[in-house]
Design a protein around this motif. Structure first.
Motif, PDB file in Angstrom:
ATOM      1  N   PRO A  19       0.811  -1.221   0.000  1.00 19.07           N
ATOM      2  CA  PRO A  19       0.000   0.000   0.000  1.00 19.07           C
ATOM      3  C   PRO A  19       0.840   1.264   0.000  1.00 19.07           C
ATOM      4  CG  PRO A  19      -0.876  -1.578   1.559  1.00 19.07           C
ATOM      5  CD  PRO A  19       0.460  -2.115   1.122  1.00 19.07           C
ATOM      6  N   SER A  20       1.958   1.264   0.738  1.00 21.82           N
ATOM      7  CA  SER A  20       2.820   2.441   0.788  1.00 21.82           C
ATOM      8  C   SER A  20       3.458   2.707  -0.564  1.00 21.82           C
ATOM      9  CB  SER A  20       3.918   2.237   1.840  1.00 21.82           C
ATOM     10  OG  SER A  20       4.865   3.295   1.777  1.00 21.82           O
ATOM     11  N   ARG A  21       4.004   1.680  -1.185  1.00 24.52           N
ATOM     12  CA  ARG A  21       4.662   1.840  -2.492  1.00 24.52           C
ATOM     13  C   ARG A  21       3.640   2.231  -3.561  1.00 24.52           C
ATOM     14  NH1 ARG A  21       9.770  -1.252  -2.693  1.00 24.52           N
ATOM     15  NH2 ARG A  21      10.305  -1.727  -0.535  1.00 24.52           N
ATOM     16  N   THR A  22       2.472   1.617  -3.517  1.00 27.68           N
ATOM     17  CA  THR A  22       1.430   1.972  -4.470  1.00 27.68           C
ATOM     18  C   THR A  22       1.064   3.438  -4.342  1.00 27.68           C
ATOM     19  OG1 THR A  22       0.520  -0.275  -4.496  1.00 27.68           O
ATOM     20  CG2 THR A  22      -0.948   1.498  -5.165  1.00 27.68           C
ATOM     21  N   SER A  23       0.922   3.907  -3.113  1.00 25.68           N
ATOM     22  CA  SER A  23       0.575   5.306  -2.868  1.00 25.68           C
ATOM     23  C   SER A  23       1.662   6.242  -3.387  1.00 25.68           C
ATOM     24  CB  SER A  23       0.351   5.530  -1.371  1.00 25.68           C
ATOM     25  OG  SER A  23       0.110   6.886  -1.080  1.00 25.68           O
ATOM     26  N   ALA A  24       2.911   5.965  -3.032  1.00 25.26           N
ATOM     27  CA  ALA A  24       4.010   6.844  -3.446  1.00 25.26           C
ATOM     28  C   ALA A  24       4.188   6.859  -4.952  1.00 25.26           C
ATOM     29  CB  ALA A  24       5.312   6.404  -2.766  1.00 25.26           C
TER      30      ALA A  24
ATOM     31  N   ASP B  80      -6.857   5.634   0.100  1.00 31.26           N
ATOM     32  CA  ASP B  80      -8.297   5.695  -0.103  1.00 31.26           C
ATOM     33  C   ASP B  80      -8.670   6.054  -1.530  1.00 31.26           C
ATOM     34  OD1 ASP B  80      -8.745   5.066   2.563  1.00 31.26           O
ATOM     35  OD2 ASP B  80      -8.500   7.143   3.168  1.00 31.26           O
ATOM     36  N   LYS B  81      -7.681   6.399  -2.349  1.00 31.95           N
ATOM     37  CA  LYS B  81      -7.908   6.597  -3.773  1.00 31.95           C
ATOM     38  C   LYS B  81      -7.462   5.379  -4.584  1.00 31.95           C
ATOM     39  CE  LYS B  81      -9.842  10.578  -3.608  1.00 31.95           C
ATOM     40  NZ  LYS B  81     -11.299  10.664  -3.902  1.00 31.95           N
ATOM     41  N   THR B  82      -6.368   4.741  -4.143  1.00 37.02           N
ATOM     42  CA  THR B  82      -5.914   3.539  -4.859  1.00 37.02           C
ATOM     43  C   THR B  82      -6.724   2.309  -4.456  1.00 37.02           C
ATOM     44  OG1 THR B  82      -4.275   2.926  -3.183  1.00 37.02           O
ATOM     45  CG2 THR B  82      -3.559   4.439  -4.926  1.00 37.02           C
ATOM     46  N   HIS B  83      -7.395   2.384  -3.294  1.00 37.10           N
ATOM     47  CA  HIS B  83      -8.146   1.251  -2.751  1.00 37.10           C
ATOM     48  C   HIS B  83      -7.214   0.089  -2.410  1.00 37.10           C
ATOM     49  CE1 HIS B  83     -11.898   3.248  -3.872  1.00 37.10           C
ATOM     50  NE2 HIS B  83     -11.347   3.472  -5.053  1.00 37.10           N
ATOM     51  N   VAL B  84      -5.994   0.405  -2.052  1.00 44.17           N
ATOM     52  CA  VAL B  84      -5.042  -0.632  -1.644  1.00 44.17           C
ATOM     53  C   VAL B  84      -4.627  -0.328  -0.208  1.00 44.17           C
ATOM     54  CG1 VAL B  84      -2.778  -1.674  -2.038  1.00 44.17           C
ATOM     55  CG2 VAL B  84      -4.217  -1.040  -3.996  1.00 44.17           C
ATOM     56  N   TRP B  85      -5.108  -1.155   0.728  1.00 41.47           N
ATOM     57  CA  TRP B  85      -4.791  -1.000   2.138  1.00 41.47           C
ATOM     58  C   TRP B  85      -3.999  -2.194   2.678  1.00 41.47           C
ATOM     59  CZ3 TRP B  85      -9.546   0.122   0.002  1.00 41.47           C
ATOM     60  CH2 TRP B  85     -10.024   1.436   0.140  1.00 41.47           C
ATOM     61  N   SER B  86      -3.771  -3.205   1.841  1.00 43.28           N
ATOM     62  CA  SER B  86      -3.052  -4.393   2.307  1.00 43.28           C
ATOM     63  C   SER B  86      -2.298  -5.002   1.133  1.00 43.28           C
ATOM     64  CB  SER B  86      -4.022  -5.414   2.909  1.00 43.28           C
ATOM     65  OG  SER B  86      -4.888  -5.918   1.912  1.00 43.28           O
TER      66      SER B  86
ATOM     67  N   GLY C  90      -1.476  -7.608  -1.710  1.00 38.84           N
ATOM     68  CA  GLY C  90      -2.227  -8.533  -2.559  1.00 38.84           C
ATOM     69  C   GLY C  90      -2.958  -7.853  -3.687  1.00 38.84           C
ATOM     70  N   PRO C  91      -3.863  -6.918  -3.399  1.00 37.69           N
ATOM     71  CA  PRO C  91      -4.618  -6.264  -4.474  1.00 37.69           C
ATOM     72  C   PRO C  91      -3.752  -5.326  -5.316  1.00 37.69           C
ATOM     73  CG  PRO C  91      -5.835  -6.202  -2.422  1.00 37.69           C
ATOM     74  CD  PRO C  91      -4.444  -6.648  -2.080  1.00 37.69           C
ATOM     75  N   TYR C  92      -4.152  -5.149  -6.560  1.00 36.54           N
ATOM     76  CA  TYR C  92      -3.440  -4.343  -7.551  1.00 36.54           C
ATOM     77  C   TYR C  92      -4.285  -3.114  -7.856  1.00 36.54           C
ATOM     78  CZ  TYR C  92      -1.279  -3.504 -12.241  1.00 36.54           C
ATOM     79  OH  TYR C  92      -0.662  -2.981 -13.351  1.00 36.54           O
ATOM     80  N   PHE C  93      -3.673  -1.944  -7.792  1.00 37.65           N
ATOM     81  CA  PHE C  93      -4.442  -0.707  -7.890  1.00 37.65           C
ATOM     82  C   PHE C  93      -5.191  -0.569  -9.209  1.00 37.65           C
ATOM     83  CE2 PHE C  93      -0.371   0.423  -9.769  1.00 37.65           C
ATOM     84  CZ  PHE C  93      -0.694   1.293 -10.803  1.00 37.65           C
ATOM     85  N   ARG C  94      -4.659  -1.118 -10.291  1.00 36.87           N
ATOM     86  CA  ARG C  94      -5.350  -0.967 -11.571  1.00 36.87           C
ATOM     87  C   ARG C  94      -6.640  -1.799 -11.604  1.00 36.87           C
ATOM     88  NH1 ARG C  94      -2.260   2.184 -14.813  1.00 36.87           N
ATOM     89  NH2 ARG C  94       0.014   2.077 -14.539  1.00 36.87           N
ATOM     90  N   THR C  95      -6.767  -2.721 -10.652  1.00 40.30           N
ATOM     91  CA  THR C  95      -7.997  -3.488 -10.501  1.00 40.30           C
ATOM     92  C   THR C  95      -8.903  -2.866  -9.440  1.00 40.30           C
ATOM     93  OG1 THR C  95      -6.864  -5.532 -11.134  1.00 40.30           O
ATOM     94  CG2 THR C  95      -8.957  -5.753  -9.964  1.00 40.30           C
TER      95      THR C  95
ATOM     96  N   VAL D 197      10.644  -2.424  -6.155  1.00 42.52           N
ATOM     97  CA  VAL D 197      10.169  -1.040  -6.284  1.00 42.52           C
ATOM     98  C   VAL D 197       8.666  -1.070  -6.053  1.00 42.52           C
ATOM     99  CG1 VAL D 197      10.044   1.001  -7.762  1.00 42.52           C
ATOM    100  CG2 VAL D 197      12.073  -0.463  -7.813  1.00 42.52           C
ATOM    101  N   PHE D 198       7.888  -1.556  -7.036  1.00 45.10           N
ATOM    102  CA  PHE D 198       6.532  -1.985  -6.723  1.00 45.10           C
ATOM    103  C   PHE D 198       6.643  -3.283  -5.916  1.00 45.10           C
ATOM    104  CE2 PHE D 198       5.677   0.548 -10.535  1.00 45.10           C
ATOM    105  CZ  PHE D 198       4.493   1.213 -10.184  1.00 45.10           C
ATOM    106  N   HIS D 199       5.643  -3.559  -5.088  1.00 43.40           N
ATOM    107  CA  HIS D 199       5.622  -4.838  -4.397  1.00 43.40           C
ATOM    108  C   HIS D 199       5.381  -5.929  -5.428  1.00 43.40           C
ATOM    109  CE1 HIS D 199       4.495  -8.007  -1.566  1.00 43.40           C
ATOM    110  NE2 HIS D 199       5.045  -7.273  -0.630  1.00 43.40           N
ATOM    111  N   PRO D 200       6.184  -7.004  -5.427  1.00 45.47           N
ATOM    112  CA  PRO D 200       6.062  -8.012  -6.487  1.00 45.47           C
ATOM    113  C   PRO D 200       4.812  -8.870  -6.349  1.00 45.47           C
ATOM    114  CG  PRO D 200       7.629  -8.738  -4.840  1.00 45.47           C
ATOM    115  CD  PRO D 200       7.245  -7.335  -4.464  1.00 45.47           C
TER     116      PRO D 200
END
Length: 625
Positions: A95-100, A107-113, A115-120, A150-153
């Protein structure tokens, strides 16, 4: 723990040559330059577009102890500006890497944990139209390459596999991503190492595998050692492999016009668990030389929700726990060993960063390159009884952040520290600003450019240019607060008010935290998707009065700023009712303010919310004297 072999030490110098050769082969195999975006070719001069080198480090807390020296990162600090109070948006990896990397809050990427991928999670339209930081550079003629973490794999960045691949390919990178992570059993984690179709990334050589096995550093697949100190070459472990690949990429870019301008991202694995590092790093920390945290129990008055349950640590092998207090606390005698292991892995990571900086020196790239180093979140080493990230405390949310530009080396800002309250969200707009790509940037970025804090103290752009001002005045004028959050839930179907994802389990809690000059205030909101009816159920208030990370002479990573604060929850104490009330307003004026203002069933809703803040709002006005 593992022993050593006499022959393995002789292998250290041998492996790097073959790995460097394979890195060059990878670069030349993709023809010359970016695979998409406008072609750009220019001489490496000051008139050419600015290059970018971005180094991301996993689980690295600020250097809050003399036992955590980072001489190579210090080299970067000497050339740039360090930020002593930089904060993640959410203290967990993906979630941190996705946000940065998207410039958007969770709350915009909908990634709080993980596993999930922001484009989904953002929905098809928003997800596919989101432009990441490296993607923006790629679309503007840069050759963008990524190595390591860089991104979480895995599935977190778009892979069909849970743990390998992804990397937001093909959106963010010009050539196949160089995946390089590590499983807990000591083997590397990449689509190439796992033999997947069209795999790429690091692969341990037969010599490395033999060395690691002889040293006991490769174990049964179900084993999870907290640390290992093999007497094997650096390039047998992920950070060494990443450094070798990035060194090759820098050399290729310096010698091939088609590879410039470049955006090169290097993701270091350590100091993430398990703490694997060569024996030479462990030799710097003999038994008995590592101090423990001063406050090794949960803060008095702390709600249980605030405690990171130590799940990652207690899941490792041979971690003795005392749960007589109601919390799974790692026993003191084990903490000496664990701190030694963390610091040793930091040493190895720093050495790997040094190899990358050496390549910058060799190829004369400093005059044409912006270099930024950041950590995805902090890490508790026993503070508050916690051994993990996953909290809203200072140890979990505060991160290292250094920005060096060709100008900071000559305008007097090199080697200085800013105590401004900044966020990882600020990295995206900062790099865009420094590369003069502001007109191309997405309009919905939620951070701010740090460029005013990188310029001469006498005339920072946008902060009273031309008026001599102290470092403290500049920092205070830039920002009044930083915001973080953390979800306590077993579901990732939390949703913001866009309403895309749906509701969450009834027991879910979201902790919303604001850090100001002298305070941290946190509210835990029950059932994030149904917060209108449930509201705040727990509050935390911690004093940072006298914290040396701020003040008139901010100290980057001052030890007492982590360990001497946040050990007593003052929420509800009538002596601090004024501060708590003002901080509550400030929290509602922050990124979650629109919900509170327009929807919250709150008796105080008529109390003048939201409080309007600008970059120049005095902190005394926002938070009280």
């Amino acid at each position: 723990m593992p022993g050593s072999t006499s022959s393995s030490r002789l292998l250290r110098a041998v492996f790097s040559v073959s790995l460097l050769t394979s890195s060059f082969e990878r670069l030349t195999a993709v023809a010359s330059g970016p695979t998409s975006g406008p072609a750009y070719s220019a001489p490496l001069t000051s008139e050419a577009p600015m290059n970018v080198l971005m180094i991301v480090v996993d689980d690295l807390r600020p250097p809050v102890s003399a036992l955590q020296p980072t001489p190579n990162i210090d080299r970067l600090k000497a050339a740039g500006v360090s930020f002593s109070r930089a904060y993640t948006q959410i203290a967990t990896c993906s979630p941190s890497r996705t946000s940065a990397l998207t410039g958007l809050r969770p709350d915009k990427t909908h990634v709080w944990s993980i596993g999930p991928y922001f484009r989904t999670t953002m929905g098809r339209r928003k997800g596919l139209s989101t432009v990441t930081l490296p993607q923006l550079f790629k679309e503007n003629g840069y050759n963008t390459t990524g190595s390591g973490k860089v991104f979480h794999p895995g599935s977190s960045s778009g892979s069909e596999y849970k743990s390998e691949g992804g990397g937001d390919m093909p959106y963010s990178w010009s050539i196949p991503y160089f995946f390089c992570d590590q499983f807990y059993n000591g083997t590397v984690q990449s689509t190439a190492a796992q033999g997947y179709p069209n795999g790429s990334g690091c692969v341990q050589s037969d010599e490395c595998l033999a060395c690691l096995e002889a040293e006991g550093a490769i174990t049964d697949k179900k084993a999870k050692p907290a640390w290992s100190a093999p007497a094997c070459p650096d390039d047998c472990l992920p950070d060494g492999l990443v450094a070798t690949n990035v060194v090759a990429e820098l050399e290729y870019a310096a010698t091939h016009e088609s590879a410039r301008p470049f955006f090169i991202a290097a993701g270091m694995k350590r100091p993430h668990l398990g703490w694997f590092a060569p024996d030479t790093s462990y030799a710097k920390y003999p038994n008995g030389s590592v101090e423990l945290a001063a406050h090794r129990t949960p803060p008095s008055g702390m709600p249980k929700l605030a405690f990171g349950d130590n799940g990652e640590m207690v899941a490792m092998d041979d971690i003795p726990v005392d749960d007589s207090s109601g919390y799974p606390l790692v026993v003191d005698w084990k903490q000496h060993e664990l701190r030694m292991a963390y610091y040793s892995s930091v040493d190895f990571m720093d050495k790997s960063v040094g190899r990358v900086l050496d390549a910058m020196d060799v190829h004369g790239l400093w005059d044409s390159t912006v270099v930024v180093l950041w950590g995805d979140h902090g890490y508790h080493l026993g503070e508050q009884g916690i051994w993990c990230k996953s909290t809203n405390f200072e140890a979990g949310t505060r991160v290292p952040l250094v920005v060096a530009t060709p100008d900071t080396a000559s305008n007097g800002m090199g080697g200085t520290t800013s105590g401004a309250l900044v966020e990882l969200l600020d990295i995206y707009p900062t790099l865009v600003d420094l590369a003069s790509l502001g007109s191309e940037a997405p309009t919905n970025l939620q951070g701010r450019s740090l460029r005013p804090l990188l310029e001469s103290e006498a005339a920072p752009a946008g902060l009273g240019a031309g008026k001599p001002r102290s470092r403290r005045e500049i920092d205070r004028a830039f920002s009044t607060a930083a915001y973080s959050q953390f979800a306590r839930t077993s579901s990732n179907t939390l949703s913001d008010d866009d309403g895309i994802i749906g509701s969450v389990l009834p027991h879910a809690m979201m902790g919303l935290s604001v850090r100001t000059d002298e305070w941290r205030y946190t509210e835990w909101v029950h059932d994030w998707a149904n917060r209108l009816d449930n509201g705040t159920v727990e509050k935390e208030l911690y004093s940072h009065v006298g914290d040396p990370s701020g003040g008139d002479d901010p100290q980057d990573g001052a030890a007492s700023s982590i360990d001497d604060f946040e050990f007593e929850n003052l929420a509800g104490d009538p002596r601090y009712a004024v501060q708590e009330g003002e901080l509550r307003k400030l929290l509602r004026a922050g990124p979650w303010g629109p919900w509170w203002f327009f929807h919250a069933n709150d008796a105080e809703n008529g109390a003048g919310f939201p409080l309007e803040l600008t970059g120049a709002t005095p902190i005394e006005t926002a938070v009280g004297a």
